[in-house]
Design a protein around this motif. Structure first.
Motif, short mmCIF file in Angstrom:
data_model
loop_
_atom_site.label_atom_id
_atom_site.label_comp_id
_atom_site.label_asym_id
_atom_site.label_seq_id
_atom_site.Cartn_x
_atom_site.Cartn_y
_atom_site.Cartn_z
N SER A 1 -13.15 4.29 -1.97
CA SER A 1 -12.16 3.51 -2.70
C SER A 1 -12.83 2.80 -3.87
O SER A 1 -14.06 2.59 -3.88
CB SER A 1 -11.48 2.47 -1.79
OG SER A 1 -12.41 1.52 -1.34
N ASN B 1 -2.01 -2.90 -3.86
CA ASN B 1 -2.00 -4.05 -4.76
C ASN B 1 -2.85 -5.15 -4.13
O ASN B 1 -2.44 -5.80 -3.17
CB ASN B 1 -0.57 -4.54 -4.97
CG ASN B 1 -0.50 -5.72 -5.95
OD1 ASN B 1 -1.52 -6.27 -6.36
ND2 ASN B 1 0.72 -6.10 -6.31
N PRO C 1 -2.83 3.88 -3.68
CA PRO C 1 -3.08 2.56 -4.28
C PRO C 1 -2.64 1.42 -3.36
O PRO C 1 -1.68 1.55 -2.60
CB PRO C 1 -2.22 2.58 -5.55
CG PRO C 1 -1.78 4.00 -5.73
CD PRO C 1 -1.74 4.60 -4.36
N GLU D 1 -11.84 -0.41 -6.93
CA GLU D 1 -10.89 -1.40 -7.45
C GLU D 1 -10.90 -1.36 -8.97
O GLU D 1 -11.93 -1.15 -9.60
CB GLU D 1 -11.25 -2.80 -6.95
CG GLU D 1 -11.00 -3.00 -5.48
CD GLU D 1 -11.13 -4.45 -5.04
OE1 GLU D 1 -11.35 -5.33 -5.91
OE2 GLU D 1 -11.01 -4.72 -3.83
N HIS E 1 -4.51 10.01 -4.40
CA HIS E 1 -4.98 8.67 -4.05
C HIS E 1 -3.90 7.89 -3.31
O HIS E 1 -2.74 8.32 -3.23
CB HIS E 1 -5.42 7.91 -5.32
CG HIS E 1 -4.33 7.66 -6.30
ND1 HIS E 1 -4.56 7.48 -7.66
CD2 HIS E 1 -2.98 7.53 -6.17
CE1 HIS E 1 -3.42 7.26 -8.29
NE2 HIS E 1 -2.45 7.28 -7.41
N PHE F 1 -7.81 1.81 -5.30
CA PHE F 1 -7.43 3.21 -5.15
C PHE F 1 -8.29 3.85 -4.07
O PHE F 1 -9.51 3.95 -4.21
CB PHE F 1 -7.61 3.96 -6.47
CG PHE F 1 -6.70 3.53 -7.57
CD1 PHE F 1 -5.39 3.98 -7.62
CD2 PHE F 1 -7.13 2.65 -8.56
CE1 PHE F 1 -4.52 3.58 -8.63
CE2 PHE F 1 -6.29 2.25 -9.57
CZ PHE F 1 -4.98 2.71 -9.61
N THR G 1 0.84 -1.19 0.00
CA THR G 1 0.00 0.00 0.00
C THR G 1 0.88 1.24 0.00
O THR G 1 1.90 1.29 0.69
CB THR G 1 -0.91 0.04 1.24
OG1 THR G 1 -1.79 -1.09 1.21
CG2 THR G 1 -1.76 1.31 1.27
N VAL H 1 -5.82 -3.25 -8.61
CA VAL H 1 -5.45 -2.18 -7.69
C VAL H 1 -6.69 -1.61 -7.01
O VAL H 1 -7.73 -1.43 -7.65
CB VAL H 1 -4.72 -1.04 -8.43
CG1 VAL H 1 -4.12 -0.05 -7.44
CG2 VAL H 1 -3.66 -1.57 -9.37
#
Length: 221
Positions: A81, A103, A101, A83, A99, A74, A53, A72
């Motif tokens: 948020s 993973n 991000p 995806e 933002h 965000f 992150t 991802v």
């Protein structure tokens, strides 16, 4: 009342300053590194291990090129948020924003981010180029990203110039000779290698490997 209004304005100005200071290279150097920078662009490498992150940070308008499949999440400062899944060797035009991000996929995120530093220009971008295929992957006010293949006979003679900037990103190991502004030629390319060709700058290029060369070219107006 005036004091309250000034307090609100001051807080907004302070928050704006904080946002502007959130350079990903400074607050998150583990995941972002500068590959090249000039008056037109800053090009960053992106590398997120699974589960990683980032800290909240800001980007200007940009084009993101993926060098692998990615999923991802965000997060934004308002607590929301979203995806997003991005495929290998795709490109996405991303407007300026803030933002963080994460993973959330099953493989590392690897990519290249081309950040635009100048206002949108007015150059006409090509729909075709001799000896090269051009397939548009992403488009925005600043320019386009093409997935391109240079044929085995592709060549641009000495003194070639274009009225647009180019960021060239290799998609695999290849032999293509590129000389820009009289500097030493780059002849061997690995996946993720990046070169910049400025507008109006003399250059020459030639496929020297006898095989098609795949690349992504970000052409900037």
């Amino acid at each position: 009342m005036k004091l309250k209004i000034w307090s609100v304005v001051s807080l907004v100005a302070l928050w704006s300053g904080v946002v502007l200071a959130q350079d990903p290279v400074k607050v998150d150097p583990a995941h972002y590194k500068v590959l090249l920078e000039n008056a037109s662009v800053r090009v960053l490498s992106i590398n997120y291990p699974v589960g990683a992150t980032s800290k909240m940070h800001q980007h200007p308008d940009a084009i993101a090129i993926m060098l692998g499949n990615a999923k991802v999440k965000f997060a934004t400062p308002d607590g929301k948020s979203v995806e997003q899944e991005m495929g290998n060797e795709t490109a996405t035009y991303t407007p300026a924003g803030v933002h963080s991000p994460t993973n959330v996929g099953t493989s590392p995120i690897k990519g290249i981010l081309v950040e635009f530093k100048a206002p949108p220009g007015k150059a006409t971008l090509p729909a075709s180029r001799e000896g090269m295929t051009l397939n548009v992957l992403a488009e925005g006010p600043h320019g386009m990203a093409y997935r391109s293949t240079a044929s085995p006979t592709f060549a641009e003679p000495v003194g070639t110039k274009h009225d647009f900037d180019q960021v060239v990103i290799a998609l695999g190991d290849s032999q293509l000779s590129l000389t820009v502004d009289g500097k030493p030629a780059k002849t061997n390319w690995a996946r993720g290698d990046v070169q910049f060709i400025g507008r109006g700058v003399a250059h020459e290029s030639k496929n020297t490997g006898g095989k098609p060369v795949d690349m992504i070219i970000v052409a900037i107006k």
